[in-house]
Every structure is written in structure tokens, then in C-alpha cells.
Design an enzyme around this catalytic site. Structure first.
Site, PDB file in Angstrom:
ATOM      1  N   ALA A 158      -5.355  15.041 -10.915  1.00 28.08           N
ATOM      2  CA  ALA A 158      -5.285  15.662 -12.241  1.00 28.08           C
ATOM      3  C   ALA A 158      -3.825  15.920 -12.640  1.00 28.08           C
ATOM      4  CB  ALA A 158      -6.090  16.962 -12.271  1.00 28.08           C
TER       5      ALA A 158
ATOM      6  N   ALA B 148      -2.417  12.673 -13.776  1.00 26.16           N
ATOM      7  CA  ALA B 148      -2.908  12.339 -15.110  1.00 26.16           C
ATOM      8  C   ALA B 148      -2.205  13.167 -16.184  1.00 26.16           C
ATOM      9  CB  ALA B 148      -4.423  12.557 -15.177  1.00 26.16           C
ATOM     10  N   GLU B 149      -2.079  14.471 -15.963  1.00 20.87           N
ATOM     11  CA  GLU B 149      -1.410  15.305 -16.972  1.00 20.87           C
ATOM     12  C   GLU B 149       0.062  14.919 -17.109  1.00 20.87           C
ATOM     13  OE1 GLU B 149      -0.835  19.799 -18.621  1.00 20.87           O
ATOM     14  OE2 GLU B 149      -2.292  19.430 -17.043  1.00 20.87           O
ATOM     15  N   SER B 150       0.692  14.580 -16.006  1.00 19.21           N
ATOM     16  CA  SER B 150       2.106  14.189 -16.048  1.00 19.21           C
ATOM     17  C   SER B 150       2.307  12.910 -16.849  1.00 19.21           C
ATOM     18  CB  SER B 150       2.643  14.007 -14.626  1.00 19.21           C
ATOM     19  OG  SER B 150       2.593  15.221 -13.917  1.00 19.21           O
TER      20      SER B 150
END
Length: 141
Positions: A59, A62-64
């Protein structure tokens, strides 16, 4: 300032030093008109106690990659970007190698953005499907 693609990638990875991206070993490796790709090495440091990649690390990858894409494709001279919400559906366990996250826009609004982020392994197997919403706000003057 016109930078080559390799210079842009080097700059992106340079500004990641000393951040969570460096801690997790996340490296920006490619981008195009409407996508950005990063990779992360799957090592025991990123495992759950049972020896597979921790979903929280996935996660964070993905956020990065989504946040980096927002910065790359939006007007960040006058705006700053913050994540609002992330969802992650983990489909396949990974024990070693690399995972790759590719962020593409679903919605590219002036204020809010929505990204589709597909995480795959070294064999192009789908590991996780993520959605990230971001908001771009005016910088204080």
C-alpha cells in the site's frame, strides 16, 4: 528547465532520499504521458512474520507511485498534493524479487485526482489492485 527522461528519473529518486521511499527501497523507474512506474525489492525486511510481502508495504508503494504521478502531471509550482484515500486489494503473495506499481489516471481534475495502481511481480502476475484519491490545493502565498 528541460530534463531528459533519465535526468528526470534521477531527480525523482534523489528527492526521495531520507523519506519512506528510501526506507522501503522504492525506486521510480519509468513514466510516460499518463503513467508512472516504481519498483520495490521484496526482502525479508518487508515481509510479514510468515515470510510474504506485507500488504502495508504494498500500500505504501502504491500511495508513493500515485502521489509522485500527481506531482509529475499537475501544476505543483502553485499547488501541493495530499493523499485522501487509498484502497488495496491484495491478490497474490510474493516472497522475493521485485514488485512494480504502475499508476494511471482515472480522473485528472483541477482539485481531485483518482489513480488506478496495478502492482505486479517479476513475472507480470497481478499482486494488488489499488485506488488512490488525491487533492491538489493552492500553496499559501
Amino acid at each position: 528547465m528541460n530534463l531528459s527522461k533519465s535526468e528526470m528519473l534521477a531527480k525523482a529518486n534523489e528527492i526521495s532520499k531520507g523519506t519512506l521511499l528510501e526506507t522501503l527501497g522504492i525506486e521510480i523507474i519509468d513514466y510516460g504521458e499518463d503513467f508512472l512506474v516504481a519498483r520495490m525489492a521484496v526482502t525479508p525486511r518487508l515481509h510479514q512474520p510468515d515470510g510474504v510481502l506485507h500488504g502495508g508495504a504494498t500500500a505504501a508503494l502504491a500511495e508513493s507511485v500515485g502521489s509522485f504521478a500527481a506531482h509529475l502531471f499537475l501544476d505543483i509550482e502553485n499547488k501541493f498534493v495530499r493523499g485522501i484515500e487509498i484502497t488495496a486489494n491484495h491478490l497474490k503473495a510474493v516472497t522475493d524479487g521485485y514488485v512494480y506499481a504502475k499508476a494511471t489516471f482515472i480522473h485528472k481534475g483541477r482539485t481531485t485526482q483518482l489513480f488506478d495502481i496495478r502492482v505486479t511481480d517479476d513475472h507480470d502476475n497481478l499482486v494488488s489492485v489499488c485506488r488512490l484519491s488525491t487533492i491538489s490545493l493552492s500553496k499559501p502565498t
